[in-house]
Design an enzyme around this catalytic site. Structure first.
Site, PDB file in Angstrom:
ATOM      1  N   LYS A 184      32.730 -61.221  44.894  1.00  0.00           N
ATOM      2  CA  LYS A 184      33.761 -62.204  44.539  1.00  0.00           C
ATOM      3  C   LYS A 184      33.371 -63.045  43.332  1.00  0.00           C
ATOM      4  O   LYS A 184      34.243 -63.511  42.606  1.00  0.00           O
ATOM      5  CB  LYS A 184      34.083 -63.118  45.730  1.00  0.00           C
ATOM      6  CG  LYS A 184      34.876 -62.404  46.813  1.00  0.00           C
ATOM      7  CD  LYS A 184      35.613 -63.383  47.704  1.00  0.00           C
ATOM      8  CE  LYS A 184      36.505 -62.645  48.682  1.00  0.00           C
ATOM      9  NZ  LYS A 184      36.990 -63.512  49.763  1.00  0.00           N
ATOM     10  N   LYS A 237      38.086 -50.827  49.647  1.00  0.00           N
ATOM     11  CA  LYS A 237      38.751 -51.216  50.902  1.00  0.00           C
ATOM     12  C   LYS A 237      40.138 -51.790  50.620  1.00  0.00           C
ATOM     13  O   LYS A 237      40.375 -52.368  49.550  1.00  0.00           O
ATOM     14  CB  LYS A 237      37.883 -52.188  51.699  1.00  0.00           C
ATOM     15  CG  LYS A 237      37.829 -53.575  51.135  1.00  0.00           C
ATOM     16  CD  LYS A 237      37.186 -54.554  52.108  1.00  0.00           C
ATOM     17  CE  LYS A 237      37.188 -55.929  51.429  1.00  0.00           C
ATOM     18  NZ  LYS A 237      36.647 -57.019  52.148  1.00  0.00           N
ATOM     19  N   LYS A 244      43.580 -58.003  50.486  1.00  0.00           N
ATOM     20  CA  LYS A 244      44.681 -58.844  49.999  1.00  0.00           C
ATOM     21  C   LYS A 244      44.431 -59.290  48.581  1.00  0.00           C
ATOM     22  O   LYS A 244      45.337 -59.755  47.902  1.00  0.00           O
ATOM     23  CB  LYS A 244      44.969 -60.030  50.914  1.00  0.00           C
ATOM     24  CG  LYS A 244      43.802 -60.661  51.586  1.00  0.00           C
ATOM     25  CD  LYS A 244      44.280 -61.545  52.743  1.00  0.00           C
ATOM     26  CE  LYS A 244      43.159 -61.774  53.728  1.00  0.00           C
ATOM     27  NZ  LYS A 244      43.555 -62.322  54.986  1.00  0.00           N
TER      28      LYS A 244
HETATM   29  P1  TYM Z   1      39.458 -61.582  56.177  1.00  0.00           P
HETATM   30  O1  TYM Z   1      40.477 -62.679  56.225  1.00  0.00           O
HETATM   31  O2  TYM Z   1      39.145 -60.975  54.853  1.00  0.00           O
HETATM   32  O3  TYM Z   1      39.862 -60.413  57.146  1.00  0.00           O
HETATM   33  C1  TYM Z   1      40.205 -60.621  58.527  1.00  0.00           C
HETATM   34  C2  TYM Z   1      39.680 -59.450  59.363  1.00  0.00           C
HETATM   35  O4  TYM Z   1      40.208 -58.209  58.865  1.00  0.00           O
HETATM   36  C3  TYM Z   1      39.142 -57.289  58.630  1.00  0.00           C
HETATM   37  N1  TYM Z   1      39.490 -56.424  57.493  1.00  0.00           N
HETATM   38  C4  TYM Z   1      39.434 -55.079  57.497  1.00  0.00           C
HETATM   39  N2  TYM Z   1      39.084 -54.196  58.450  1.00  0.00           N
HETATM   40  C5  TYM Z   1      39.158 -52.881  58.133  1.00  0.00           C
HETATM   41  N3  TYM Z   1      39.569 -52.406  56.916  1.00  0.00           N
HETATM   42  C6  TYM Z   1      39.919 -53.264  55.928  1.00  0.00           C
HETATM   43  N4  TYM Z   1      40.339 -52.805  54.765  1.00  0.00           N
HETATM   44  C7  TYM Z   1      39.866 -54.665  56.204  1.00  0.00           C
HETATM   45  N5  TYM Z   1      40.151 -55.784  55.468  1.00  0.00           N
HETATM   46  C8  TYM Z   1      39.915 -56.837  56.268  1.00  0.00           C
HETATM   47  C9  TYM Z   1      37.934 -58.163  58.330  1.00  0.00           C
HETATM   48  O5  TYM Z   1      36.728 -57.488  58.572  1.00  0.00           O
HETATM   49  C10 TYM Z   1      38.147 -59.321  59.280  1.00  0.00           C
HETATM   50  O6  TYM Z   1      37.650 -59.015  60.562  1.00  0.00           O
HETATM   51  N6  TYM Z   1      35.200 -64.210  56.473  1.00  0.00           N
HETATM   52  C11 TYM Z   1      36.302 -63.647  57.240  1.00  0.00           C
HETATM   53  C12 TYM Z   1      37.031 -64.665  58.079  1.00  0.00           C
HETATM   54  C13 TYM Z   1      36.148 -65.430  58.985  1.00  0.00           C
HETATM   55  C14 TYM Z   1      35.549 -64.951  60.192  1.00  0.00           C
HETATM   56  C15 TYM Z   1      34.814 -66.054  60.700  1.00  0.00           C
HETATM   57  C16 TYM Z   1      35.566 -63.732  60.877  1.00  0.00           C
HETATM   58  C17 TYM Z   1      35.780 -66.725  58.823  1.00  0.00           C
HETATM   59  N7  TYM Z   1      34.973 -67.087  59.844  1.00  0.00           N
HETATM   60  C18 TYM Z   1      34.081 -65.954  61.898  1.00  0.00           C
HETATM   61  C19 TYM Z   1      34.833 -63.643  62.072  1.00  0.00           C
HETATM   62  C20 TYM Z   1      34.108 -64.729  62.556  1.00  0.00           C
HETATM   63  C21 TYM Z   1      37.308 -63.030  56.277  1.00  0.00           C
HETATM   64  O7  TYM Z   1      37.437 -63.435  55.142  1.00  0.00           O
HETATM   65  O8  TYM Z   1      38.114 -62.082  56.853  1.00  0.00           O
END
Ligand code: TYM
Length: 339
Positions: A114, A200, A203
């Site tokens: 990022k 991957k 968004k």
């Molecule tokens: P975020 O908002 O990017 O994504 C939310 C969840 O979706 C999963 N994900 C995917 N899984 C499979 N293939 C993909 N292409 C894909 N894109 C996204 C992510 O792995 C995630 O589980 N840092 C985290 C949010 C967060 C969090 C936490 C998660 C903040 N605190 C504590 C777990 C525990 C994030 O940005 O996810």
């Protein structure tokens, strides 16, 4: 069991989030045994680590809450809230900043991705992001954290932080933090972009054609699948034939998870056929499965008052669970607080 997970309220919920994480959240919620608990939250504090428009973040937080409920998160059975309403997240992050090491954070691939070539211009929040994520789960003594593959490294860091804190500041028989286990769905760990089978689905991808949003209408879904990048070969009949064909493997994987079958079964049905036959079948399957979610989402997002009430109640419940752990962390560090 205490299950905790979060999602950033930036942009739309897409198929990667849904298959990689949210579907698992719903399944875990539905299979919950007596005495277990699920907490799911909108990571709005994480969202300010990148440039953002405040009014959009507010709207996106409410919309993401509606999307999660539309996917099957039940705010009666699960605790649904946004981080910003539970100050304990930010407080515990600061306490854990004393334990997390610069070297650990410097190795985080998400920070490298990022910040790109402009590391000096990246926000401090983007660098310490994984410490807030550690606080998110450690605050609730999470035992299991359902996420996609891309969050595995952050979860490992959360375990390292917990372990070091317990070692440095707690008696051996009275650790403050539980070490959380990531739960990553083997068949949907990494849903890839429709435009590039090696990146991957995300968004932050500038092309909306790269992802299926849960809010896309039927025509848009059919068009995105039709235009998805593929190769000229027909589908193989055996799994081994998908090797070296990332786009084909991704579409077959999506079909298999959406249909609730294995990839072998998909290849048994479609092996030998070209994408001209497979893509419409995949598009129709996606439309059929996503339409009910889409409809519920449209109804729910209009009711802002109901969404506010869900998040406010979730925050109160989350705060109650967080309090003893936060107090224990202050105490372990020798910090003096009033009553
Ligand atoms: P975020 O908002 O990017 O994504 C939310 C969840 O979706 C999963 N994900 C995917 N899984 C499979 N293939 C993909 N292409 C894909 N894109 C996204 C992510 O792995 C995630 O589980 N840092 C985290 C949010 C967060 C969090 C936490 C998660 C903040 N605190 C504590 C777990 C525990 C994030 O940005 O996810």
């Amino acid at each position: 069991m205490r299950i905790v997970s979060g999602i950033q309220p930036t942009g739309n919920l897409h198929l990667g989030n849904y298959l990689g994480a949210i579907r698992n959240w719903v399944q875990m919620q539905d299979a919950m045994a007596e005495g277990s608990q699920c907490l799911f939250f909108l990571a709005d504090l994480h969202a300010i680590s990148m440039p953002h428009v405040p009014a959009q973040l507010h709207a996106a937080t409410l919309e993401m809450a509606a999307a999660l409920v539309a996917c099957g998160i039940d705010p009666e059975r699960s605790i649904l809230f946004n981080q910003a309403q539970v100050p304990a997240h930010a407080e515990l992050q600061w306490l854990l900043n004393g334990t997390a090491r610069m070297g650990w954070l410097s190795r985080m691939t998400q920070f490298k991705d990022k910040s790109g070539k402009n590391r000096e211009g990246a926000s401090v929040a983007l660098f310490t992001y994984p410490v807030l994520q550690a606080a998110d789960v450690l605050l609730y003594q999470a035992t299991h954290v359902p996420v996609g593959e891309d969050q595995k490294q952050h979860l490992e860091l959360a375990r390292d932080v917990a372990q070091k804190f317990n070692n440095d500041f707690c008696a051996e028989d009275a650790p403050v933090f539980t070490l959380p286990e990531p739960i990553i769905p083997p068949e949907a760990a990494r849903i890839m972009s429709l435009r590039d089978g090696t990146a991957k689905m995300s968004k932050s991808d500038p092309s909306d054609m790269a992802r299926i949003n849960l809010t896309d209408d039927a025509d848009t879904i059919m068009q995105k699948v039709r235009k998805a990048r593929t190769d000229p070969e027909p589908l193989p009949s055996e799994l081994a034939g998908l090797e070296g064909r990332p786009e084909a493997a991704n579409l077959v994987g999506i079909y298999a998870v959406m249909a609730g079958t294995g990839r072998e079964a998909v290849l048994r049905d479609f092996g030998g056929q070209g994408f001209g036959a497979f893509k419409p079948a995949l598009g129709e399957l996606l439309v059929a499965k996503l339409a009910p979610i889409n409809q519920r989402f449209t109804e729910l997002k209009a009711d802002r008052e109901a969404l506010d009430a869900i998040l406010a109640r979730g925050a109160l419940r989350a705060h109650e669970i967080a309090r003893p752990t936060l107090n224990a962390a202050y105490k372990a560090l020798g910090l003096v607080r009033g009553r």
